[in-house]
Design a protein around this motif. Structure first.
Motif, PDB file in Angstrom:
ATOM      1  N   THR A 146       0.849  -1.191   0.000  1.00  9.07           N
ATOM      2  CA  THR A 146       0.000   0.000   0.000  1.00  9.07           C
ATOM      3  C   THR A 146       0.884   1.240   0.000  1.00  9.07           C
ATOM      4  O   THR A 146       1.761   1.376   0.857  1.00  9.07           O
ATOM      5  CB  THR A 146      -0.927   0.025   1.227  1.00  9.07           C
ATOM      6  N   VAL A 147       0.658   2.110  -0.970  1.00  9.55           N
ATOM      7  CA  VAL A 147       1.461   3.322  -1.127  1.00  9.55           C
ATOM      8  C   VAL A 147       0.539   4.538  -1.103  1.00  9.55           C
ATOM      9  O   VAL A 147      -0.486   4.564  -1.790  1.00  9.55           O
ATOM     10  CB  VAL A 147       2.247   3.304  -2.451  1.00  9.55           C
ATOM     11  N   GLY A 148       0.904   5.533  -0.326  1.00 10.75           N
ATOM     12  CA  GLY A 148       0.216   6.820  -0.327  1.00 10.75           C
ATOM     13  C   GLY A 148       1.217   7.921  -0.614  1.00 10.75           C
ATOM     14  O   GLY A 148       2.283   7.972   0.015  1.00 10.75           O
ATOM     15  N   ILE A 149       0.897   8.775  -1.569  1.00 11.99           N
ATOM     16  CA  ILE A 149       1.841   9.810  -2.003  1.00 11.99           C
ATOM     17  C   ILE A 149       1.159  11.171  -1.986  1.00 11.99           C
ATOM     18  O   ILE A 149       0.028  11.320  -2.451  1.00 11.99           O
ATOM     19  CB  ILE A 149       2.362   9.533  -3.427  1.00 11.99           C
ATOM     20  N   THR A 150       1.851  12.153  -1.433  1.00  9.68           N
ATOM     21  CA  THR A 150       1.423  13.549  -1.521  1.00  9.68           C
ATOM     22  C   THR A 150       2.414  14.289  -2.404  1.00  9.68           C
ATOM     23  O   THR A 150       3.626  14.153  -2.228  1.00  9.68           O
ATOM     24  CB  THR A 150       1.382  14.201  -0.129  1.00  9.68           C
ATOM     25  N   PHE A 151       1.890  15.053  -3.355  1.00 11.75           N
ATOM     26  CA  PHE A 151       2.746  15.785  -4.278  1.00 11.75           C
ATOM     27  C   PHE A 151       2.766  17.258  -3.905  1.00 11.75           C
ATOM     28  O   PHE A 151       1.753  17.832  -3.515  1.00 11.75           O
ATOM     29  CB  PHE A 151       2.256  15.600  -5.710  1.00 11.75           C
ATOM     30  N   VAL A 152       3.955  17.854  -4.002  1.00 16.49           N
ATOM     31  CA  VAL A 152       4.145  19.242  -3.616  1.00 16.49           C
ATOM     32  C   VAL A 152       4.698  20.018  -4.803  1.00 16.49           C
ATOM     33  O   VAL A 152       5.295  19.459  -5.721  1.00 16.49           O
ATOM     34  CB  VAL A 152       5.103  19.360  -2.417  1.00 16.49           C
ATOM     35  N   ILE A 163       5.743  10.260   1.363  1.00 13.23           N
ATOM     36  CA  ILE A 163       5.394   8.942   0.859  1.00 13.23           C
ATOM     37  C   ILE A 163       5.202   7.999   2.041  1.00 13.23           C
ATOM     38  O   ILE A 163       6.090   7.859   2.883  1.00 13.23           O
ATOM     39  CB  ILE A 163       6.482   8.384  -0.081  1.00 13.23           C
ATOM     40  N   ASN A 164       4.034   7.378   2.114  1.00 12.31           N
ATOM     41  CA  ASN A 164       3.763   6.353   3.113  1.00 12.31           C
ATOM     42  C   ASN A 164       3.695   5.001   2.409  1.00 12.31           C
ATOM     43  O   ASN A 164       3.098   4.885   1.333  1.00 12.31           O
ATOM     44  CB  ASN A 164       2.450   6.626   3.841  1.00 12.31           C
ATOM     45  N   LEU A 165       4.306   4.005   2.999  1.00  9.40           N
ATOM     46  CA  LEU A 165       4.323   2.685   2.387  1.00  9.40           C
ATOM     47  C   LEU A 165       4.156   1.629   3.453  1.00  9.40           C
ATOM     48  O   LEU A 165       4.791   1.695   4.514  1.00  9.40           O
ATOM     49  CB  LEU A 165       5.637   2.475   1.619  1.00  9.40           C
ATOM     50  N   ASN A 166       3.288   0.672   3.189  1.00 10.68           N
ATOM     51  CA  ASN A 166       3.077  -0.442   4.113  1.00 10.68           C
ATOM     52  C   ASN A 166       3.141  -1.749   3.340  1.00 10.68           C
ATOM     53  O   ASN A 166       2.782  -1.808   2.169  1.00 10.68           O
ATOM     54  CB  ASN A 166       1.735  -0.321   4.837  1.00 10.68           C
ATOM     55  N   LEU A 167       3.600  -2.789   4.013  1.00  8.71           N
ATOM     56  CA  LEU A 167       3.812  -4.079   3.370  1.00  8.71           C
ATOM     57  C   LEU A 167       3.271  -5.187   4.258  1.00  8.71           C
ATOM     58  O   LEU A 167       3.542  -5.221   5.457  1.00  8.71           O
ATOM     59  CB  LEU A 167       5.312  -4.296   3.136  1.00  8.71           C
ATOM     60  N   THR A 168       2.479  -6.086   3.677  1.00 10.29           N
ATOM     61  CA  THR A 168       2.059  -7.291   4.390  1.00 10.29           C
ATOM     62  C   THR A 168       2.357  -8.500   3.504  1.00 10.29           C
ATOM     63  O   THR A 168       2.194  -8.447   2.285  1.00 10.29           O
ATOM     64  CB  THR A 168       0.559  -7.271   4.737  1.00 10.29           C
ATOM     65  N   ILE A 169       2.792  -9.582   4.139  1.00 15.37           N
ATOM     66  CA  ILE A 169       3.154 -10.803   3.428  1.00 15.37           C
ATOM     67  C   ILE A 169       2.366 -11.957   4.028  1.00 15.37           C
ATOM     68  O   ILE A 169       2.399 -12.185   5.240  1.00 15.37           O
ATOM     69  CB  ILE A 169       4.663 -11.090   3.539  1.00 15.37           C
ATOM     70  N   PHE A 202      13.456  -2.618   4.410  1.00 14.71           N
ATOM     71  CA  PHE A 202      12.863  -2.718   3.079  1.00 14.71           C
ATOM     72  C   PHE A 202      11.974  -1.515   2.776  1.00 14.71           C
ATOM     73  O   PHE A 202      12.028  -0.942   1.683  1.00 14.71           O
ATOM     74  CB  PHE A 202      12.042  -4.001   2.964  1.00 14.71           C
ATOM     75  N   ILE A 203      11.151  -1.118   3.737  1.00 18.41           N
ATOM     76  CA  ILE A 203      10.229  -0.006   3.514  1.00 18.41           C
ATOM     77  C   ILE A 203      10.999   1.284   3.273  1.00 18.41           C
ATOM     78  O   ILE A 203      10.675   2.067   2.375  1.00 18.41           O
ATOM     79  CB  ILE A 203       9.262   0.130   4.706  1.00 18.41           C
ATOM     80  N   SER A 204      12.045   1.532   4.067  1.00 16.46           N
ATOM     81  CA  SER A 204      12.840   2.740   3.896  1.00 16.46           C
ATOM     82  C   SER A 204      13.491   2.785   2.519  1.00 16.46           C
ATOM     83  O   SER A 204      13.461   3.812   1.828  1.00 16.46           O
ATOM     84  CB  SER A 204      13.905   2.816   4.992  1.00 16.46           C
ATOM     85  N   ALA A 205      14.083   1.664   2.103  1.00 22.29           N
ATOM     86  CA  ALA A 205      14.730   1.616   0.789  1.00 22.29           C
ATOM     87  C   ALA A 205      13.713   1.786  -0.328  1.00 22.29           C
ATOM     88  O   ALA A 205      13.978   2.471  -1.331  1.00 22.29           O
ATOM     89  CB  ALA A 205      15.482   0.297   0.634  1.00 22.29           C
ATOM     90  N   SER A 206      12.535   1.203  -0.178  1.00 22.04           N
ATOM     91  CA  SER A 206      11.505   1.299  -1.205  1.00 22.04           C
ATOM     92  C   SER A 206      10.983   2.726  -1.350  1.00 22.04           C
ATOM     93  O   SER A 206      10.740   3.205  -2.454  1.00 22.04           O
ATOM     94  CB  SER A 206      10.342   0.355  -0.879  1.00 22.04           C
ATOM     95  N   LYS A 207      10.821   3.422  -0.236  1.00 26.00           N
ATOM     96  CA  LYS A 207      10.360   4.804  -0.278  1.00 26.00           C
ATOM     97  C   LYS A 207      11.379   5.704  -0.965  1.00 26.00           C
ATOM     98  O   LYS A 207      11.018   6.567  -1.777  1.00 26.00           O
ATOM     99  CB  LYS A 207      10.059   5.302   1.140  1.00 26.00           C
ATOM    100  N   ASP A 208      12.651   5.502  -0.660  1.00 31.08           N
ATOM    101  CA  ASP A 208      13.698   6.301  -1.315  1.00 31.08           C
ATOM    102  C   ASP A 208      13.719   6.043  -2.820  1.00 31.08           C
ATOM    103  O   ASP A 208      13.850   6.975  -3.617  1.00 31.08           O
ATOM    104  CB  ASP A 208      15.063   5.962  -0.711  1.00 31.08           C
ATOM    105  N   TYR A 209      13.597   4.770  -3.194  1.00 33.39           N
ATOM    106  CA  TYR A 209      13.613   4.414  -4.611  1.00 33.39           C
ATOM    107  C   TYR A 209      12.394   5.000  -5.326  1.00 33.39           C
ATOM    108  O   TYR A 209      12.496   5.536  -6.435  1.00 33.39           O
ATOM    109  CB  TYR A 209      13.625   2.894  -4.763  1.00 33.39           C
ATOM    110  N   LEU A 210      11.229   4.917  -4.694  1.00 28.98           N
ATOM    111  CA  LEU A 210      10.004   5.423  -5.307  1.00 28.98           C
ATOM    112  C   LEU A 210      10.082   6.925  -5.504  1.00 28.98           C
ATOM    113  O   LEU A 210       9.702   7.437  -6.568  1.00 28.98           O
ATOM    114  CB  LEU A 210       8.811   5.066  -4.419  1.00 28.98           C
TER     115      LEU A 210
END
Length: 241
Positions: A146-152, A163-169, A202-210
């Motif tokens: 789940t990704v939530g993004i606010t644009f400025v 950017i908010n990101l959540n992961l469930t497996i 993983f979440i931190s790296a994914s947010k930076d990449y996104l």
């Protein structure tokens, strides 16, 4: 499964009739076009922006030290391949009326991460030596991102803000070929707890990449007003047809 805002700009330019299948039903014209873009990306249709292929995601080698459940090991993977990304479904999709906030939940039913050459060494229960080298196979089932993004707007140019990101497996299975006892046994019994320890990394790296990829695709010319004008004009056009 992650380029939501630029999708709004590019997908509005090419209307198509789409069967959504298991994907979410869009609530608005703009959301419909976002979903259309995502399904075209999934199906391998050539797109007006450069996005990575979903067939196989290449991941560079990784090394780390793990300690837990009586085991301490240092390990290195070779370059890795992630497969199964193309089979995603869009579970949730939302886009604000001013095009400054977007969110999506994407499900991957089965992801497979492999490396042809991992190596490790360490000890179990302080005394027992551990080693391993060879093929690594990790499968993830029912992964929801789940990704939530606010644009400025900065200097009139739109960029990714918060950017908010959540992961469930749902489940994970790990197999290390040619590894010492009891590595695979511990991985089997404690797999979800071990994965949980890596969640924040993983979440931190994914947010930076996104954020990097979003800003790269948006470039230095895209503005909220441009997005809004294109989206509104297209939705008016389709409403009259």
């Amino acid at each position: 499964m992650h380029y939501v805002y630029v999708i709004v700009l590019t997908c509005l330019l090419a209307p198509k009739t789409v069967t959504f299948g298991a994907d979410v039903l869009p609530k608005t014209c703009a959301e419909k076009q976002v979903l259309n873009f995502l399904t075209e990306w999934r199906e391998g249709v050539e797109l007006p922006v450069t996005l990575p292929s979903l067939d196989v995601i290449q991941i560079t080698s990784f090394e780390n030290v793990y300690q837990g459940f009586g085991i301490k090991i240092s390990y290195v993977t070779g370059d890795m391949k992630l497969e199964g990304v193309r089979n995603f479904t869009v579970q949730q999709l939302s886009l604000s009326s001013d095009y400054t906030r977007a969110s999506a939940t994407v499900r991957f039913p089965l992801l497979r991460l492999t490396s042809d050459n991992y190596t490790l060494k360490g000890r179990a229960y302080l005394l027992y030596p551990l080693s391993g080298a060879g093929f690594m196979n990790v499968t993830f089932q029912n992964v929801d991102v789940t990704v939530g993004i606010t644009f400025v707007s900065k200097g009139g140019i739109t960029q990714a803000g918060e950017i908010n990101l959540n992961l469930t497996i749902g489940d994970v299975k790990i197999n290390l070929a040619n590894s010492s006892w009891p590595l695979n046994q511990v991985l089997s019994l404690r797999r979800m707890e071990i994965i949980e320890e890596y969640r924040s990394t993983f979440i931190s790296a994914s947010k930076d990449y996104l954020k990097f990829e979003l800003d790269r695709v948006l470039g230095n010319t895209t503005t909220v007003d441009t997005i809004r004008t294109i989206a509104n004009n297209y939705c008016k056009l389709t409403a009259n047809n």
